[in-house]
Design a protein around this motif. Structure first.
Motif, PDB file in Angstrom:
ATOM      1  N   ILE A   1      52.930  49.285  22.720  1.00 24.22           N
ATOM      2  CA  ILE A   1      53.195  48.944  24.233  1.00 24.22           C
ATOM      3  C   ILE A   1      52.161  47.911  24.603  1.00 24.22           C
ATOM      4  O   ILE A   1      51.202  48.183  24.399  1.00 24.22           O
ATOM      5  N   GLU A   2      52.571  46.884  25.253  1.00 22.64           N
ATOM      6  CA  GLU A   2      51.460  45.956  25.998  1.00 22.64           C
ATOM      7  C   GLU A   2      51.497  46.339  27.564  1.00 22.64           C
ATOM      8  O   GLU A   2      52.705  46.250  28.139  1.00 22.64           O
ATOM      9  N   ILE A   3      50.383  46.506  28.088  1.00 21.91           N
ATOM     10  CA  ILE A   3      50.339  46.588  29.611  1.00 21.91           C
ATOM     11  C   ILE A   3      49.718  45.385  30.134  1.00 21.91           C
ATOM     12  O   ILE A   3      48.641  45.167  29.732  1.00 21.91           O
ATOM     13  N   GLY A   4      50.624  44.800  30.798  1.00 17.99           N
ATOM     14  CA  GLY A   4      50.224  43.466  31.392  1.00 17.99           C
ATOM     15  C   GLY A   4      49.925  43.468  32.917  1.00 17.99           C
ATOM     16  O   GLY A   4      50.566  44.142  33.599  1.00 17.99           O
ATOM     17  N   GLY A   5      48.981  42.938  33.350  1.00 17.98           N
ATOM     18  CA  GLY A   5      48.145  42.949  34.691  1.00 17.98           C
ATOM     19  C   GLY A   5      48.634  41.513  35.314  1.00 17.98           C
ATOM     20  O   GLY A   5      48.509  40.603  34.674  1.00 17.98           O
ATOM     21  N   HIS A   6      49.238  41.653  36.521  1.00 20.14           N
ATOM     22  CA  HIS A   6      49.664  40.173  37.050  1.00 20.14           C
ATOM     23  C   HIS A   6      49.207  40.256  38.403  1.00 20.14           C
ATOM     24  O   HIS A   6      49.247  41.100  39.028  1.00 20.14           O
ATOM     25  N   THR A   7      48.837  39.030  38.928  1.00 17.62           N
ATOM     26  CA  THR A   7      48.373  38.903  40.274  1.00 17.62           C
ATOM     27  C   THR A   7      49.165  37.673  41.287  1.00 17.62           C
ATOM     28  O   THR A   7      50.089  37.100  40.279  1.00 17.62           O
ATOM     29  N   ASP A   8      49.027  37.554  42.371  1.00 18.57           N
ATOM     30  CA  ASP A   8      49.720  36.384  42.982  1.00 18.57           C
ATOM     31  C   ASP A   8      48.745  35.290  42.787  1.00 18.57           C
ATOM     32  O   ASP A   8      47.811  35.289  42.125  1.00 18.57           O
ATOM     33  N   SER A   9      49.111  34.056  43.570  1.00 22.27           N
ATOM     34  CA  SER A   9      48.260  32.848  43.425  1.00 22.27           C
ATOM     35  C   SER A   9      47.086  32.632  44.335  1.00 22.27           C
ATOM     36  O   SER A   9      46.628  31.506  44.475  1.00 22.27           O
ATOM     37  N   LYS A  10      46.911  33.611  45.236  1.00 24.42           N
ATOM     38  CA  LYS A  10      45.971  33.440  46.176  1.00 24.42           C
ATOM     39  C   LYS A  10      44.432  33.633  45.585  1.00 24.42           C
ATOM     40  O   LYS A  10      44.587  34.285  44.693  1.00 24.42           O
ATOM     41  N   GLY A  11      43.486  32.654  45.855  1.00 21.98           N
ATOM     42  CA  GLY A  11      42.312  32.894  45.110  1.00 21.98           C
ATOM     43  C   GLY A  11      42.180  32.191  43.933  1.00 21.98           C
ATOM     44  O   GLY A  11      43.299  31.170  43.535  1.00 21.98           O
ATOM     45  N   SER A  12      41.183  32.071  43.431  1.00 24.36           N
ATOM     46  CA  SER A  12      40.928  31.330  42.092  1.00 24.36           C
ATOM     47  C   SER A  12      41.455  31.853  41.204  1.00 24.36           C
ATOM     48  O   SER A  12      41.721  33.347  40.659  1.00 24.36           O
ATOM     49  N   ALA A  13      42.079  30.955  40.216  1.00 25.25           N
ATOM     50  CA  ALA A  13      43.208  31.443  39.053  1.00 25.25           C
ATOM     51  C   ALA A  13      42.301  32.024  37.934  1.00 25.25           C
ATOM     52  O   ALA A  13      42.672  32.900  37.259  1.00 25.25           O
ATOM     53  N   LYS A  14      41.046  31.556  37.740  1.00 26.28           N
ATOM     54  CA  LYS A  14      40.191  32.174  36.756  1.00 26.28           C
ATOM     55  C   LYS A  14      39.590  33.443  37.324  1.00 26.28           C
ATOM     56  O   LYS A  14      39.725  34.518  36.441  1.00 26.28           O
ATOM     57  N   LEU A  15      39.374  33.698  38.529  1.00 29.73           N
ATOM     58  CA  LEU A  15      39.070  35.337  39.029  1.00 29.73           C
ATOM     59  C   LEU A  15      40.235  36.018  39.107  1.00 29.73           C
ATOM     60  O   LEU A  15      40.180  37.368  38.665  1.00 29.73           O
ATOM     61  N   ASN A  16      41.759  35.581  39.188  1.00 28.45           N
ATOM     62  CA  ASN A  16      42.615  36.265  39.339  1.00 28.45           C
ATOM     63  C   ASN A  16      42.700  36.899  37.686  1.00 28.45           C
ATOM     64  O   ASN A  16      43.429  37.895  37.600  1.00 28.45           O
ATOM     65  N   ALA A  17      42.533  35.977  36.491  1.00 29.96           N
ATOM     66  CA  ALA A  17      43.003  36.320  35.209  1.00 29.96           C
ATOM     67  C   ALA A  17      41.725  37.206  35.053  1.00 29.96           C
ATOM     68  O   ALA A  17      42.389  38.162  34.575  1.00 29.96           O
ATOM     69  N   LYS A  18      40.859  37.211  35.663  1.00 27.84           N
ATOM     70  CA  LYS A  18      39.636  38.261  35.090  1.00 27.84           C
ATOM     71  C   LYS A  18      40.045  39.541  35.611  1.00 27.84           C
ATOM     72  O   LYS A  18      39.862  40.674  35.096  1.00 27.84           O
ATOM     73  N   LEU A  19      40.530  39.473  37.114  1.00 31.69           N
ATOM     74  CA  LEU A  19      40.798  40.756  37.701  1.00 31.69           C
ATOM     75  C   LEU A  19      42.024  41.593  37.144  1.00 31.69           C
ATOM     76  O   LEU A  19      42.033  42.584  37.002  1.00 31.69           O
ATOM     77  N   SER A  20      43.071  40.510  36.807  1.00 31.23           N
ATOM     78  CA  SER A  20      44.213  41.176  35.912  1.00 31.23           C
ATOM     79  C   SER A  20      44.013  41.874  34.833  1.00 31.23           C
ATOM     80  O   SER A  20      44.438  42.743  34.522  1.00 31.23           O
ATOM     81  N   GLN A  21      43.045  41.328  34.061  1.00 30.65           N
ATOM     82  CA  GLN A  21      42.633  41.823  32.861  1.00 30.65           C
ATOM     83  C   GLN A  21      41.942  43.269  32.956  1.00 30.65           C
ATOM     84  O   GLN A  21      42.271  44.311  32.313  1.00 30.65           O
ATOM     85  N   ALA A  22      41.050  43.186  34.251  1.00 29.16           N
ATOM     86  CA  ALA A  22      40.458  44.424  34.470  1.00 29.16           C
ATOM     87  C   ALA A  22      41.441  45.479  34.815  1.00 29.16           C
ATOM     88  O   ALA A  22      41.057  46.715  34.311  1.00 29.16           O
ATOM     89  N   ARG A  23      42.302  45.167  35.648  1.00 23.61           N
ATOM     90  CA  ARG A  23      43.259  46.156  36.102  1.00 23.61           C
ATOM     91  C   ARG A  23      44.132  46.503  35.138  1.00 23.61           C
ATOM     92  O   ARG A  23      44.471  47.771  34.719  1.00 23.61           O
ATOM     93  N   ALA A  24      44.592  45.838  34.153  1.00 20.24           N
ATOM     94  CA  ALA A  24      45.497  46.230  32.958  1.00 20.24           C
ATOM     95  C   ALA A  24      44.937  47.313  32.080  1.00 20.24           C
ATOM     96  O   ALA A  24      45.305  48.178  31.663  1.00 20.24           O
ATOM     97  N   ASP A  25      43.395  46.979  31.855  1.00 22.42           N
ATOM     98  CA  ASP A  25      42.465  47.816  31.006  1.00 22.42           C
ATOM     99  C   ASP A  25      42.156  49.189  31.762  1.00 22.42           C
ATOM    100  O   ASP A  25      42.503  50.219  31.104  1.00 22.42           O
TER     101      ASP A  25
END
Length: 517
Positions: A406-430
């Motif tokens: 299983i892959e647990i994927g974290g996704h965000t909306d487009s508000k804010g920095s794409a870089k910060l959102n990518a980092k936040l989504s990884q932390a939330r998936a973890d």
């Protein structure tokens, strides 16, 4: 030779006791004045001659702690003189503390042995005389000589009454050198006869009927039976059970009775044996006057044993008539549509985690589970308490498919920095991965990966709040789809018909479900 004599005396006392006990009992203090004779060791020279054997007077005082164990102080003295005519006099004194062991207590008394340590003294009238003891140098100075001693005694107590006994004993007072305490220099033997008086003792009453053994004409009365002044029991109702032991004086006619004089009831249903027409009733079941059972609710558990008389229809019950709940989720087996829910997971009235059946269907149809309601603290990867039941339901579902990756994927909306959102989504998936694996330790950690996608994979427009809410999601995606397909086919295939003699294979089921893209 003297040690052998003492050993013989001890052995004779230990094996000569009677079997019928009548000595005092309980803890008590005793005093014992004694008189006898002292035999001096030939190795004691005064100044050059051995000492004359002579009369002995002394006493014992002790505390009998247990029937076989006591503590005793012993002491005494003998006036003697040199073993020749016209010689001067010398006094012998001894005192010791001893442990006393008494065995085989009986009607004619009991034997005892004791051992302890103390001191002894030789005191000549002529203080200018020097005393010599075998194996040692003469005393460095004239006058009294003292030394430590080991005392061993054995004897017999004959109890004339419950407080007074005649005692005979033999005692070896061994003079111990300071440098070799295991090699006594001398053995001074004392034989004595004494009278013992006990304070605080109780008369022995072997059968505990309240009559002392010496006055008891029926010494083997059963415990609890009432007796007369001679210690003999009664049976007023003549039922063969003694008064005091007969607990039931009005047994109904026709009932069988036990050794206590009470009616027996082999099946414990309240109807006595002899009157019970259903003698094999299970214990605890209620019965009618004839001893027969009922089952009012017809659940197969008899009234009186059925502890849950209002069990819902179709629920499985145990031998007490109560619903069985194998997974302990509060929904009984037979009504539970998810009978293997993991411990602690919240369930609805069907026994399944909320939306469990819908998510299971989504999982089987698409190979993924999409969660839009996994809530985190704003701008953080910390799960809110409201997210935990949602993840519990998914984790419980995944435990049924241990072979899947299983892959647990974290996704965000487009508000804010794409870089910060990518980092936040990884932390939330973890965070989600850690929570699920820790909450369900049977899952193989090597089969689970986490990945943050940020806003790169929207499923709705980010131009509205509703669309952004859909994009903020967690997805559980099967990586090895082939294994999922095989598992679905295996679980949904009908049971094979009995194989004919040529062992042909059955065709695949038409109801096989495969996951979508």
């Amino acid at each position: 030779m003297r040690l052998r004599v003492l050993a013989i005396i001890a052995a004779a006392t230990l094996f000569g006791a009677s079997g019928a006990a009548a000595d005092p009992t309980g803890r008590y203090v005793y005093v014992t004045p004694a008189a006898g004779f002292t035999l001096f060791d030939a190795g004691i020279k005064f100044p050059s001659q051995s000492l004359k054997d002579a009369a002995y007077v002394g006493g014992r005082a002790g505390y009998q702690w247990w029937p076989w164990l006591g503590f005793e102080a012993a002491g005494g003295m003998t006036n003697s003189h040199e073993n020749a005519q016209g010689t001067q006099k010398i006094g012998f004194w001894h005192a010791s503390g001893n442990v006393t062991l008494s065995g085989f207590r009986g009607l004619r008394g009991n034997p005892f042995v004791s051992a302890g340590f103390g001191t002894s003294k030789l005191s000549p009238d002529d203080k200018s005389t020097r005393i010599r003891v075998a194996g040692s140098a003469p005393a460095p100075e004239a006058g009294d000589v003292t030394a430590g001693n080991l005392e061993i005694a054995a004897g017999w107590n004959y109890w004339a009454t419950d407080r007074i006994a005649v005692r005979v004993e033999g005692r070896d007072v061994m003079w111990m050198p300071k440098d070799k305490i295991t090699h006594p220099l001398t053995h001074t033997m004392i034989s004595a006869v004494a009278v013992t008086y006990a304070f605080g003792s109780k008369p022995r009453d072997s059968d505990a009927d309240g009559v002392a053994d010496r006055a008891d004409r029926c010494p083997n009365t059963l415990k609890g039976a009432t007796v007369d002044a001679t210690g003999c029991p009664h049976d007023a109702d003549g039922d063969g059970v003694l008064d005091g032991l007969d607990a039931c004086n009005d047994t109904p006619k026709g009932c069988k009775i036990d050794a206590r004089g009470c009616q027996t009831d082999a099946d414990g249903d309240g109807v006595c044996d002899g009157l019970d027409t259903c003698p094999d009733t299970p214990k605890g079941a209620t019965v009618d006057s004839a001893g027969c059972t009922h089952d009012s609710d017809g659940d197969g558990v008899l009234d009186g044993l059925d502890q849950c008389a209002d069990t819902p229809k179709a629920a499985k019950v145990d031998d007490k008539g109560c619903p069985v709940d194998s997974d302990r989720d509060g929904v009984p087996d037979g009504l539970d549509k998810c009978p293997d829910t993991a411990p602690g997971v919240a369930v609805d009235s069907s026994g399944c985690p909320p939306q469990y059946l819908e998510r299971e269907q989504e999982f089987l149809d698409t190979g993924k589970i999409r969660l839009e309601n996994v809530q985190f603290e704003t701008g953080k990867a910390t799960l809110r308490p409201t997210a935990l039941p949602v993840l519990d339901g998914v984790g419980d579902l995944l435990t049924k498919w241990p072979a899947l990756e299983i892959e647990i994927g974290g996704h965000t909306d487009s508000k804010g920095s794409a870089k910060l959102n990518a980092k936040l989504s990884q932390a939330r998936a973890d965070t989600v991965r850690s929570y699920v694996l820790n909450r369900f330790p049977t899952l193989d950690r090597n089969h689970y990966v986490s990945k943050g996608y940020g806003p790169s994979r929207p499923i709705a427009s980010n131009d509205s709040e509703a669309g952004r809410a859909l994009n903020r999601r967690v997805e559980f995606v099967v990586l090895n789809r082939g294994v999922l397909i095989q598992e679905i086919q295996k679980r949904t295939a009908p049971a094979p018909a009995p194989a004919p003699s040529d062992t042909t294979k059955a065709a695949p089921s038409d109801t096989t479900r495969t996951p979508g893209n």
